[in-house]
Design a protein around this motif. Structure first.
Motif, PDB file in Angstrom:
ATOM      1  N   ASN A  32       0.794  -1.334   0.016  1.00 29.92           N
ATOM      2  CA  ASN A  32       0.643   0.029   0.278  1.00 29.92           C
ATOM      3  C   ASN A  32       0.508   1.239  -0.128  1.00 29.92           C
ATOM      4  O   ASN A  32       1.611   1.173  -1.384  1.00 29.92           O
ATOM      5  CB  ASN A  32      -0.926  -0.148   1.043  1.00 29.92           C
ATOM      6  N   ASP A  33       0.714   2.062   0.814  1.00 31.75           N
ATOM      7  CA  ASP A  33       1.304   3.531   0.901  1.00 31.75           C
ATOM      8  C   ASP A  33       2.870   3.337   0.577  1.00 31.75           C
ATOM      9  O   ASP A  33       3.444   2.286   0.760  1.00 31.75           O
ATOM     10  CB  ASP A  33       0.754   4.399   1.829  1.00 31.75           C
ATOM     11  N   GLN A  49       4.702   0.583   2.354  1.00 27.75           N
ATOM     12  CA  GLN A  49       3.897  -0.591   2.942  1.00 27.75           C
ATOM     13  C   GLN A  49       4.116  -1.877   2.437  1.00 27.75           C
ATOM     14  O   GLN A  49       3.176  -1.807   0.860  1.00 27.75           O
ATOM     15  CB  GLN A  49       2.538   0.113   3.273  1.00 27.75           C
ATOM     16  N   SER A  90       3.123   3.593   8.026  1.00 29.75           N
ATOM     17  CA  SER A  90       4.124   4.218   7.310  1.00 29.75           C
ATOM     18  C   SER A  90       4.360   5.777   7.524  1.00 29.75           C
ATOM     19  O   SER A  90       4.060   6.274   8.836  1.00 29.75           O
ATOM     20  CB  SER A  90       2.377   5.314   6.583  1.00 29.75           C
ATOM     21  N   ASP A 159       1.340   8.240  11.272  1.00 26.40           N
ATOM     22  CA  ASP A 159       2.164   8.362   9.977  1.00 26.40           C
ATOM     23  C   ASP A 159       2.817   9.688  10.059  1.00 26.40           C
ATOM     24  O   ASP A 159       2.488  10.963   9.625  1.00 26.40           O
ATOM     25  CB  ASP A 159       0.657   8.712   9.048  1.00 26.40           C
ATOM     26  N   GLU A 212      -5.453  10.600   7.850  1.00 31.43           N
ATOM     27  CA  GLU A 212      -3.784   9.656   7.403  1.00 31.43           C
ATOM     28  C   GLU A 212      -3.282  10.044   6.774  1.00 31.43           C
ATOM     29  O   GLU A 212      -3.057  11.347   5.775  1.00 31.43           O
ATOM     30  CB  GLU A 212      -4.371   8.563   6.748  1.00 31.43           C
ATOM     31  N   TRP A 303      -0.586   5.627  -3.310  1.00 30.92           N
ATOM     32  CA  TRP A 303      -0.323   4.178  -4.056  1.00 30.92           C
ATOM     33  C   TRP A 303      -1.892   4.715  -5.084  1.00 30.92           C
ATOM     34  O   TRP A 303      -3.264   5.269  -4.520  1.00 30.92           O
ATOM     35  CB  TRP A 303      -0.854   3.886  -2.439  1.00 30.92           C
TER      36      TRP A 303
HETATM   37  C1  FRU Z   1      -2.981   4.383   4.669  1.00 28.69           C
HETATM   38  C2  FRU Z   1      -2.296   3.975   6.026  1.00 28.69           C
HETATM   39  C3  FRU Z   1      -2.242   4.983   6.912  1.00 28.69           C
HETATM   40  C4  FRU Z   1      -0.940   3.795   7.998  1.00 28.69           C
HETATM   41  C5  FRU Z   1      -0.814   2.787   7.197  1.00 28.69           C
HETATM   42  C6  FRU Z   1      -1.338   0.796   7.519  1.00 28.69           C
HETATM   43  O1  FRU Z   1      -2.850   3.901   3.474  1.00 28.69           O
HETATM   44  O2  FRU Z   1      -3.781   3.150   6.885  1.00 28.69           O
HETATM   45  O3  FRU Z   1      -2.477   5.313   7.938  1.00 28.69           O
HETATM   46  O4  FRU Z   1       0.102   4.017   8.259  1.00 28.69           O
HETATM   47  O5  FRU Z   1      -2.034   2.371   5.682  1.00 28.69           O
HETATM   48  O6  FRU Z   1      -0.761   0.010   6.373  1.00 28.69           O
END
Ligand code: FRU
Length: 506
Positions: A32-33, A49, A90, A159, A212, A303
């Motif tokens: 992800n991110d 991530q 993140s 984050d 986030e 992402w």
């Molecule tokens: C955003 C998020 C962040 C967190 C991460 C977890 O997409 O939810 O807030 O740190 O992904 O994977």
């Protein structure tokens, strides 16, 4: 898709037609991110991530890729692994040029690379801010012995974004209090001890949003170095423009302590008054900028997915991809100051030198015929089209992933004065596929410019010089690769060019 394609395929069969070839996706597993984007000694780093153990969210670690040109990425081993007691959520990376932390041994030739991230304890669910440092160009990280550096005992506090604020001479950290819809601001002189100095939010889009991945940077307006604004980015989960997750931003002032938003110029209900969306598609989330850039560009990546359905996406053995790096600037429009996103110049180096197709000054019917006769196919394409906006009566645009049954449509609709991606198809593959996403045109120029980047199952539209951005996932039938042109009335196509884009990953 066509669901048939997937349903008749073996569940283990890779879905390679949908794999991006010039956007970053890991070879396998969940992503992800983007995290810790940073340039150091000739290398751009993309941490992200990552679940090293499977294609669903879990065991969250910092995956790692590097590039020397921002567009060709090489996947490296995991940089910050999850442990039994802690996942690495993140965060950001900072180059500690002055060795303020003292992590670099005397005589070291490279400064420490610091990673600030949220440590998530899967048992207590507590989220606290951690620091780790690398002395080998991001390949491995050592946790700081005094972790966590910031812990308020919350399960929704994450984050961190850290940067040096030169004007006030301090390090600044932003962290979200996710459920309160707030960004908390901290200051520090040693990167380890942090003092809370202000709070921003709730603001903009509200509902039951979760805030986030905060981000903050300064940009000139209309390239005027005397006229600058700070831009605060907040990724919101759930209540975005089309539902699910999306990215809102605020322009304003930041003095090193407090961010003050200026009115956005949007009309509408009071609560939405300040809401500006960075991207009007469904699939652009948690973008962050590269720290320590070797030039004065502000460049970010996001992402390409949406929490509403990210875990159900049909690709394997990977799940998740990043957007192209986009250069940011601010422009004055009739509606106020807006973020502009353009592909970084390096992306042009990926274009095949010879166009697959090009024409100029033709009527719509002739353009459609010529394109149809050319029988262009491909899933790695860049298209740029300019049409005369003044005489448009009905939608005009391009089709991709086209076969006899359906296509993805990208275009402009004069009735709503909006650019759009229409990813509706016969058999929706995931919730959200049956949608059209529109973005209002900001420019009033007679020349309407559409730029589309297609890659496997991703569509990035940066229209009118990047004043409008739309990013969507779209899974056509794997074998559908045709390209077409659509318009109904006698419009004038000033120019249309299609180019192949070279793979930059593997
Ligand atoms: C955003 C998020 C962040 C967190 C991460 C977890 O997409 O939810 O807030 O740190 O992904 O994977």
């Amino acid at each position: 898709m066509n669901s048939n394609t997937v349903m008749t395929a073996s569940p283990d069969e890779p879905t390679e037609a949908w794999r991006p070839r010039y956007h970053y996706a890991p070879e396998r597993n969940w992503m992800n991110d983007p995290n810790g984007l940073v340039w150091l000694d000739g290398e751009y780093h993309l941490f992200y991530q990552y679940n090293p153990e499977g294609d669903d969210w879990g065991h969250i670690s910092w995956g790692h890729a590097v590039s020397t040109d921002l567009v060709s990425w090489q996947e490296l081993p995991v940089a910050i692994p999850a442990t039994e007691r802690m996942m690495a959520f993140s965060g950001c990376a900072v180059v500690d040029h002055g060795n303020t932390t003292g992590f670099a041994p005397p005589g070291a030739t490279t400064p420490p690379l610091l990673a600030f991230f949220t440590g998530f304890d899967p048992e207590t669910k507590i989220q606290s801010q951690h620091l780790a440092y690398s002395l080998d160009r991001g390949r491995t990280f050592t946790p700081y012995a005094g972790n966590p550096i910031l812990d308020i005992g919350s399960t929704e506090f994450r984050d961190p974004k850290v940067f040096w604020h030169a004007a006030s001479g301090a390090w600044v950290m932003l962290v979200v209090a996710a459920l309160e819809q707030q960004v908390w601001f901290y200051r520090s002189s040693d990167l380890i001890h942090w003092t809370r100095v202000s709070t921003f939010g709730p603001a903009g889009s509200a509902d039951d949003n979760i805030w986030e991945v905060p981000e903050l940077f300064e940009l000139p307006v209309d390239d005027d170095p005397q006229n600058r604004r700070w831009v605060l980015i907040v990724s919101v989960n759930r209540g975005s423009l089309w539902g699910g997750s999306g990215v809102q931003y605020f322009t304003g002032d930041f003095d090193g302590t407090r961010f003050v938003a200026e009115p956005s110029g949007c009309s509408g209900p009071a609560i939405a008054d300040l809401t500006l969306w960075a991207d009007h598609g469904r699939d652009f989330y948690a973008p962050i900028t590269f720290a320590n850039m070797p030039d004065d560009r502000v460049v970010w990546m996001g992402w390409v997915s949406n929490w509403e359905y990210a875990r159900e996406l049909p690709t394997r053995p990977w799940r998740g991809q990043q957007s192209a790096p986009r250069e940011l600037s601010l422009v004055t429009t009739s509606r106020g100051i807006r973020l502009r996103q353009r592909m970084v110049g390096e992306m042009l180096s990926l274009l095949e030198p010879e166009p697959l197709f090009s024409l100029s000054a033709q009527r719509g019917e002739d353009a459609a015929n010529a394109l149809s006769l050319a029988e262009i196919t491909g899933r790695q394409l860049m298209a740029r089209m300019i049409v005369n906006a003044l005489c448009l009566q009905s939608p005009v645009g391009l089709e991709f992933f086209k076969d006899d049954a359906q296509s993805l449509r990208v275009g402009f609709d004069p009735a709503s004065n909006s650019f759009f991606i229409d990813r509706r198809c016969k058999d929706a593959l995931f919730p959200g596929q049956s949608e059209r996403h529109d973005a209002r045109r900001l420019s009033g120029a007679p020349e309407l410019e559409l730029e589309v980047w297609i890659d496997g199952s991703m569509v990035e539209v940066l229209a009118d010089g990047g004043t409008v951005a739309l990013t969507d996932l779209a899974y056509g039938t794997a074998t559908a690769m045709g390209v077409g042109f659509f318009s109904r009335d006698g419009i004038e196509v000033q120019s249309l060019e299609l180019r192949g884009v070279r793979p930059s990953l593997r």
